[in-house]
Design a protein around this motif. Structure first.
Motif, mmCIF file in Angstrom:
data_model
loop_
_atom_site.group_PDB
_atom_site.id
_atom_site.type_symbol
_atom_site.label_atom_id
_atom_site.label_comp_id
_atom_site.label_asym_id
_atom_site.label_seq_id
_atom_site.Cartn_x
_atom_site.Cartn_y
_atom_site.Cartn_z
ATOM 1 N N PRO A 232 7.552 1.148 -0.946
ATOM 2 C CA PRO A 232 7.885 0.537 0.357
ATOM 3 C C PRO A 232 8.895 -0.605 0.214
ATOM 4 C CG PRO A 232 5.495 0.735 0.081
ATOM 5 C CD PRO A 232 6.111 1.033 -1.252
ATOM 6 N N SER A 234 8.658 -3.497 1.446
ATOM 7 C CA SER A 234 7.936 -4.762 1.227
ATOM 8 C C SER A 234 7.581 -4.961 -0.244
ATOM 9 C CB SER A 234 6.659 -4.790 2.071
ATOM 10 O OG SER A 234 5.802 -3.736 1.674
ATOM 11 N N GLY A 273 3.549 3.966 7.197
ATOM 12 C CA GLY A 273 2.842 2.810 7.735
ATOM 13 C C GLY A 273 1.904 3.219 8.862
ATOM 14 N N ASN A 278 -1.188 0.636 9.290
ATOM 15 C CA ASN A 278 -0.827 -0.676 8.737
ATOM 16 C C ASN A 278 0.395 -1.206 9.488
ATOM 17 O OD1 ASN A 278 0.327 -2.749 7.192
ATOM 18 N ND2 ASN A 278 -0.425 -1.889 5.264
ATOM 19 N N TYR A 281 3.282 -2.755 7.474
ATOM 20 C CA TYR A 281 4.061 -1.700 6.790
ATOM 21 C C TYR A 281 5.052 -1.077 7.782
ATOM 22 C CZ TYR A 281 4.547 2.342 3.467
ATOM 23 O OH TYR A 281 4.991 3.305 2.590
#
Ligand code: MG
Ligand code: ZN
Length: 393
Positions: A232, A234, A273, A278, A281
């Motif tokens: 991801p 992130s 996500g 989430n 996400y």
């Protein structure tokens, strides 16, 4: 007042045009955009935010300081995302509809309900001498990108999908999935060596960072960003925005640049996500996808001959922004870890964007793109929906 009435009468007469007729489910619908006049683009950049429904966009916008590059798009439509066998589509059937203009069953990679291959817009663009490219944040063999170059009865046949890439001459690709090319279970082929023998410059995350790769505009180019699925945003995935920019530079300078190009870009993990329910996400992937949209728009504005389309295959999660939320702190809720069947927005910018206004089947996007490029008429769409049930992945 009389003038206004006359205008209303004229409008109602126009909308009762017998050629258009009432839009009944299961019958051919002649799209009102048949009457739209537009300037033909030279290039198309088709961007999919997988699982990107209106709430995903909204949440990304608020957390990003109440602004998105997406707000620059002035021609906006909605598409009906259902597949041939399910009211809730999966990404394979969704991308098959965009790539081929026909609804198929969940799991289909650009084959029809009988499992027969259907030509894709990327293949048809190539036949016209256009250059082609793919940039994704999933593996290059994942359902959405696969539908533009491969034909398989199931999205699960990832090694066969990888082999299908060898049958196409996609000029530029960036995505994960190196193992489906290099260390295959089904056979001893090394598809990376085969790509090199076909004239590709191939590199990967292990050799060098994408941002350090120098690109020869005369050679075909492929870069693997992961062995399987990329991480991801992130967690440090950082090639996507730059790769979208590089793709536009490459395709507009490539040998066949005078014939135009078709570039497919996917923000693949907004969907993941959603599956994970989430919100953070979803939002981080959405904001990165919008950054990529910004880079694409920078190119398109300078170029002036590029049609940019941004849409999603479906929504994921039944994501909602609940009471108590603030612009900088979303209180999320989800109805499912799967996909949902809500209408999906379509954003278009540039020459031909006018074609994308209205409400239409997901398959109409293929016909609109072909019409914009002058590759075919915008055919009547069949809306034969009868599917119900839970969606795919
Ligand atoms: Mg996808
Ligand atoms: Zn999904």
């Amino acid at each position: 007042m009389k003038k206004l009435l006359l205008f209303a009468l004229l409008v109602s007469l126009w909308s009762c045009d017998p050629k258009q007729g009432p839009a009944k489910q299961g019958t051919d619908i002649v799209l009102p955009s048949d009457t739209v006049s537009f300037t033909a683009p030279k290039n198309i950049i088709f961007m999919v935010g997988d699982g990107m429904g209106l709430t995903e966009i909204t949440a990304g916008m608020y957390i990003n300081g109440n602004k998105l590059n997406l707000e620059e798009f002035k021609c906006i439509g909605l598409h009906k995302s259902y597949s041939s066998d399910n009211l809730v589509t999966d990404s394979a059937a969704g991308a098959t509809a965009f790539a081929c203009g026909k609804k198929s069953y969940n799991g289909a990679i650009s084959v029809n309900d009988e499992g027969k291959p259907m030509p894709t817009i990327m293949e048809e663009a190539k036949e016209q001498g256009m250059s082609t490219g793919i940039v994704v944040t999933c593996s290059i063999v994942h359902a959405t990108p696969a539908c533009f170059y491969a034909h398989q009865k199931s999205r699960a046949y990832k090694e066969q999908i990888a082999a299908d890439l060898l049958e196409q001459d996609v000029d530029f690709f960036v995505g994960g999935g190196k193992k489906y090319f290099a260390r295959r279970d089904a056979d001893e082929r090394n598809l990376i060596d085969e790509l090199k023998r076909k004239g590709y410059v191939i590199s990967d995350f292990f050799e060098k960072d994408f941002n350090d790769v120098s690109i020869n505009f005369k050679r075909k180019f492929g870069y693997f960003t992961a062995n399987e699925e990329p991480i991801p945003a992130s967690q440090g995935r950082d090639y996507f925005v730059q790769a979208c920019k590089t793709a536009t530079e490459y395709l507009s300078a490539h040998d066949s640049a005078d014939k135009g190009f078709f570039l497919m870009i996917e923000g693949s993990q907004i969907d993941w996500g959603g599956h994970a329910n989430n919100s953070d996400y979803i939002i981080s992937e959405m904001i990165e996808f919008d950054e990529a949209i910004g880079k694409v728009m920078d190119f398109a504005k300078k170029d002036g001959e590029t049609l940019v389309i941004v849409t999603a295959d479906h929504e994921t999660g039944g994501y909602a922004i609940n009471p108590g939320s603030k612009m900088d702190s979303i209180i999320p809720a989800f109805t499912t870890p799967k996909h949902t069947a809500t209408l999906i927005p379509v954003f278009a910018w540039g020459p031909g964007a006018e074609l994308f206004r209205g409400i239409y089947e997901n398959t109409a996007i293929y016909h609109k793109m072909k019409k914009a490029l002058g590759l075919g008429p915008e055919e009547a769409q069949t809306g034969a929906g009868k599917g119900v049930g839970a969606g795919g992945s």
